[in-house]
Design a protein around this motif. Structure first.
Motif, short mmCIF file in Angstrom:
data_model
loop_
_atom_site.label_atom_id
_atom_site.label_comp_id
_atom_site.label_asym_id
_atom_site.label_seq_id
_atom_site.Cartn_x
_atom_site.Cartn_y
_atom_site.Cartn_z
N SER A 416 33.59 57.17 69.27
CA SER A 416 34.45 57.77 68.26
C SER A 416 33.66 58.75 67.40
O SER A 416 32.43 58.76 67.43
N LEU A 417 34.38 59.52 66.65
CA LEU A 417 33.72 60.51 65.80
C LEU A 417 32.99 59.82 64.66
O LEU A 417 33.40 58.75 64.21
N PRO A 418 31.92 60.42 64.17
CA PRO A 418 31.23 59.85 63.00
C PRO A 418 32.18 59.76 61.81
O PRO A 418 33.13 60.53 61.71
N GLU A 419 31.84 58.86 60.93
CA GLU A 419 32.73 58.55 59.81
C GLU A 419 33.11 59.76 58.96
O GLU A 419 34.30 59.94 58.64
N ARG A 423 36.95 61.00 58.14
CA ARG A 423 37.47 61.26 56.80
C ARG A 423 38.14 62.63 56.78
O ARG A 423 39.24 62.80 56.25
N ALA A 424 37.44 63.60 57.38
CA ALA A 424 37.96 64.97 57.35
C ALA A 424 39.32 65.07 58.02
O ALA A 424 40.16 65.87 57.62
N ARG A 425 39.55 64.24 59.05
CA ARG A 425 40.81 64.25 59.76
C ARG A 425 41.99 64.04 58.81
O ARG A 425 43.09 64.50 59.05
N ASP A 440 36.79 70.91 47.24
CA ASP A 440 36.49 69.93 46.19
C ASP A 440 35.19 69.21 46.48
O ASP A 440 34.57 69.38 47.54
N ALA A 441 34.80 68.41 45.54
CA ALA A 441 33.52 67.72 45.65
C ALA A 441 33.51 66.74 46.81
O ALA A 441 32.47 66.51 47.42
N SER A 442 34.69 66.16 47.14
CA SER A 442 34.70 65.18 48.22
C SER A 442 34.39 65.85 49.56
O SER A 442 33.75 65.26 50.43
N ARG A 443 34.80 67.12 49.71
CA ARG A 443 34.44 67.83 50.93
C ARG A 443 32.93 68.03 50.99
O ARG A 443 32.31 67.82 52.02
#
Lengths: 462, 480
Positions: A416-419, A423-425, A440-443
């Protein structure tokens, strides 16, 4: 806070015509524009110099010299002059002050003049050449200048290389400091070894060389971090990219699909150009048979199933296993909507490369829309391809890089894709490929997390 | 080396361009800007800023930055207006009745500003600069710019301009600037409250007194004395005596020393509300100003680091010595009445069997000339002919790069034998096996042949081409 100024080192690169002196200097300078190099002999006709500087302080000055062309003739001339056998520099001085001889041995005089004014010399050898007597003549003349010398064997990766023969011949004239350094292979480890060997020969310059090595190392690690960040940004952008299409409108969906693919392709191109720039390779001079790259572009299409196979990305086995976007059951329709088969799940392996996205599925459906995203396999392909390129750039064309490449690809080939990408999905707002939204900062955190993962995988390929 | 100092606009321009180029790729038309940057600044940050300023897109970014600046100013004015209104309202609220509880009024005027000050300090100390602004009014400004900005701007890089500006507010000096804004808010708030209070106290009669339900009177006297200590030390009021304070007890002597109590309340607002914020606003503004002067670009960002190569080129290569003087090529001619077969010399060939034989050609081999002693022998042999041979054929290897040494040998051979020199370039097939372009190698040999006045024939002895063979025959005069 004043630091004692380091003693600057003057280093001459000498050798027979067309052995790769200028390209060695270009490699040490990390500059493509130094001199003019090609396979034509004798292109360099005058001594040219450039500095290796840190914070404006010149640590090492590199001197490129014209190729030695007629050492046998010069030996004959020196022998005809007679005189004492010892006192090499005096004999060289006599040559340099003799105007007709200077004119006749124009290249050699320039090189010898330079030799008398530097601290150390690198004698570059084309290791594909047999050990001809004229090369031994060159070594004999250069040794008259009484300067420390280091032999550099160029083109040792060539199948025609006669490295052993050369090492033997060099040992016989007392030149034991020999280094295999392929100028076309940019290998930081070899570069480091060369400066270390120089430092071991030149006690007085050891601090200078140590400072330079430290600077190079820092530069290399900054470059690597920047490269990983570049790749991470691409992957976050690609993983979060989405397009909305109207339901039951095949042409509109086709258009949205094409638009998304185009955006991802262009984004990948931006990443590729940045990586080439970071490692200071121009589009024109990057040639590596192992990478399908031409004129600074990937020659294989991202959404072509063969490209997946080439990079060893497996597509089956994960669909329905909760691994990625493709596995999410379509809540609103139970996965039975019209045209679903062309997009979801099983069709991914057929090279469509797109899946239905996350987001407000029921809300979208009520509004008569659906979301499209690129599938996990394509995201993995993007990652594997960039990492492969990065490995190639860090150690271009080197024979020992094959296992490194396989290993970096391996991590991304499966599973699977890394975490951070998962999240980005769920955050379409993170992708710069979507309608411009504020970053934003979360990105930034997701990019930083992913870049760290990439950096670790780059450092420990196993 | 002196570092180029960046102005705020320089910094914002460079950051805007970086954000744009990281998303969309390097500007295609940056050659002029790069060249300009290289000549303008000594270090990479300076060059990056100069490059951004010289890009064609810079003017529209500048215009957008101007708009953003005006937006920020308007927002700041709005925030300060809100502060003035809030301060006035607080003063009015605390003087709603003609009978004013002194402690209650002081608390209602000072509690909120003090609480906010504590929060600001806590956030300033506990969060990293890149996180949110450490104050409410700062946040209003920062969020206002990021939300309203894109609607106001019309440049092609509007989104990046806004992102870069938000980025500036996230740096340490940006945070200090937002802090100064926050302190300014409370300065205006306190000033407004003071003004309104002073106005009300001037035109209406209020009775100020204090009271307590739970505490003993002595405790309250102590509290008031403590509060009064700082204003008294600053000379704003006379230090109150205990009996005077007691005289102000609720229900004791209503309205006693009204003016003094009102002055006391005003002094408290000045000392505990206005002064600390004034000092902090000054300090923050100073820190921001100093920080903004020292702004530097983070050259580790990929968008900057990728340019390091381009921006370090075009410089620092020195050429030493005079350019070489071209020499006119010597002329060699075929002798008028040649005698015997042509001479053959092999130079630095890789083949071990020598001489080779080719159909329809014959020659007199003089030997191979790989070392100096062999060269001398071959030269001596070439001199030993009474009548000149038709040509001297020098078989060279295409694997070798032509050099002056070989050129001189060929010229001397021709001189010694008094005949035409012909370079026969052999072993071309092996060269191609090494992956070196044959055409370039041949042209190098051709250049050498021209320099020494020799003919050149390219022919691999292992697989001679009929055309090359015929050419060689013609040159040697064996087809006559």
């Amino acid at each position: 806070m004043t630091r004692q100024a380091l003693k600057p080192l003057r280093l001459a690169v000498v050798g027979h015509t067309n052995t790769g002196k200028t390209s060695l200097i270009r490699t040490l300078l990390h500059r493509r524009d130094f001199g003019q190099i090609d396979n034509r002999g004798g292109t360099t006709r005058q001594v040219a110099s450039a500095a290796l500087a840190v914070d404006g302080e010149t640590l090492i000055t590199l001197y490129d010299s014209p190729g030695l062309e007629d050492a046998p003739g010069l030996i004959d001339w020196l022998e005809a002059q007679g005189g004492e056998r010892h006192g090499g520099p005096d004999r060289i001085h006599r040559l340099l002050t003799d105007e007709p001889a200077r004119r006749r041995f124009d290249h050699e005089a320039r090189v010898l003049d330079l030799m008398l004014n530097v601290d150390v010399a690198l004698y570059v050898i084309d290791a594909r050449e047999p050990v001809l007597e004229k090369y031994q003549d060159e070594l004999a003349i250069l040794s008259l200048c009484a300067r420390p010398m280091l032999a550099v064997l160029n083109f040792v990766v060539s199948p025609d290389s006669r490295e052993a023969e050369w090492r033997d011949a060099l040992a016989r004239v007392g030149l034991h400091t020999v280094l295999a350094f392929d100028a076309v292979v940019r290998d930081p480890a070899t570069e480091r070894r060369m400066f270390e060997k120089l430092a071991s020969q030149l006690d007085a310059f050891a601090p200078t060389l140590a400072r330079w090595l430290k600077h190079r190392e820092q530069e290399e690690s900054e470059r690597l971090s920047a490269a990983c960040q570049t790749i991470a940004e691409l992957l976050i952008d690609a993983a979060a990219a989405e397009r909305l299409a109207e339901l039951n409108a095949p042409t509109a969906r086709m258009r949205a699909m094409d638009d998304l693919k185009k955006a991802v392709r262009e984004r990948e191109q931006v990443c590729l150009a940045t990586l080439l720039d970071l490692y200071r390779f121009g589009r024109e001079d990057y040639a590596d048979e192992d990478l399908p790259l031409s004129e600074g572009r990937w020659s294989e299409d991202l959404f072509d199933p063969d490209t997946l196979k080439y990079h060893g990305i497996r597509t089956g086995g994960h669909i329905g296993a909760g691994a990625g976007a493709g596995a999410v059951v379509d809540v609103a329709t139970g996965g039975l909507s019209l045209g679903a088969g062309t997009l979801v799940g099983a069709a991914v392996g057929a090279g469509v490369g797109l899946v239905r996205g996350f987001g407000n599925r029921i809300g979208d459906r009520l509004r008569g829309r659906e979301r499209l995203m690129i599938d996990d396999a394509t995201v993995r392909l993007l990652a594997a391809r960039q990492l492969r390129l990065l490995a190639g750039l860090r150690q271009r064309g080197h024979a020992s890089q094959t296992p490194l490449k396989a290993a970096t690809g391996e991590r991304w080939a499966d599973g699977s894709l890394p975490e951070p990408l998962q999240r980005a999905r769920r955050h379409p707002g993170w992708s710069m490929l979507n309608v411009a939204e504020q970053l934003d900062a979360s990105r930034q955190r997701a990019v930083a997390d992913l870049a760290r993962l990439l950096l670790e995988s780059g450092k420990n390929p196993a | 080396m002196s570092k180029a100092r960046l102005t705020v606009v320089d910094w914002l321009l460079a950051e805007t361009v970086r954000l744009h180029e990281e998303r969309h790729g390097r500007s295609a038309d940056d050659d002029t800007a790069n060249a300009l940057a290289c000549s303008a600044a000594p270090d990479l940050p300076g060059r990056l800023a100069r490059r951004a300023a010289a890009l064609p897109v810079a003017s529209s970014i500048r215009a957008d930055l101007g708009r953003l600046r005006r937006l920020a100013l308007k927002l700041a004015c709005l925030v300060l207006a809100v502060a003035a209104v809030a301060g006035g309202l607080a003063a009015v609220a605390s003087t709603a009745d003609r009978e004013i509880g002194f402690l209650l009024a002081a608390a209602s005027l000072l509690a909120l500003p003090t609480f906010m000050l504590l929060i600001w300090l806590l956030l300033m100390l506990s969060t990293r600069p890149s996180r949110a602004a450490a104050s409410l009014s700062g946040s209003v400004l920062a969020i206002g710019i990021s939300r309203l900005g894109p609607r106001l701007l019309d440049g092609s890089l509007a989104a990046e301009t806004v992102a870069a500006s938000s980025g500036l507010l996230g740096t340490a000096p940006g945070r200090w600037a937002l802090g100064a804004m926050a302190h300014l808010f409370w300065v205006v708030y306190s000033l407004a409250a003071l003004l309104v209070l002073a106005l009300l106290f001037s035109v209406a009669q209020y009775d100020l007194s204090w009271g307590t339900t739970l505490l003993s009177d002595e405790r309250v006297v102590d509290l008031i004395s403590t509060l009064a200590w700082l204003p008294a030390s600053l000379g704003l009021i006379d230090a109150p005596r205990a009996d005077w304070i007691l005289a102000g007890r609720e229900g004791h002597q209503p309205g006693a020393a009204r003016a003094t109590w009102a002055g006391f309340l005003l002094a408290l607002v000045v000392v505990y509300g206005l002064l600390p914020r004034l000092v902090l606003a000054g300090v923050s503004a100073l820190m921001a100003a100093v920080g903004l002067r020292r702004l530097s670009l983070d050259t580790r960002q990929p968008g900057y680091l990728r340019l390091a190569g381009v921006l370090s080129e075009h410089q620092g290569v020195d050429i030493h010595g005079q350019p070489p003087v071209p020499v006119a090529p010597p002329q060699h001619r075929r002798p008028r009445n040649p005698d015997g077969p042509p001479l053959l010399v092999g130079v630095e060939l890789e083949r071990s069997e020598w001489p080779v034989s080719l159909p329809g050609l014959s020659w007199q081999p003089l030997g191979r000339a790989d070392s100096r002693s062999q060269r001398r022998q071959v030269l001596a042999a070439a001199e030993g002919f009474l009548r000149p041979p038709p040509a001297v054929l020098v078989q060279c290897s295409a694997l070798r790069t032509p050099d002056e040494g070989v050129g001189r040998l060929i010229a001397r051979l021709a001189e010694a034998a008094n005949t035409l020199p012909i370079i026969w370039l052999d072993e071309a097939t092996r060269l191609e096996g090494r992956g070196i372009p044959l055409r370039e190698r041949i042209s190098d040999w051709r250049a050498l042949a021209e320099r020494i006045g020799a003919e050149l024939v390219v022919m691999d002895a292992d697989q001679p081409e009929p055309g090359a063979l015929a050419q060689l025959r013609t040159l040697l005069g064996s087809d006559q």
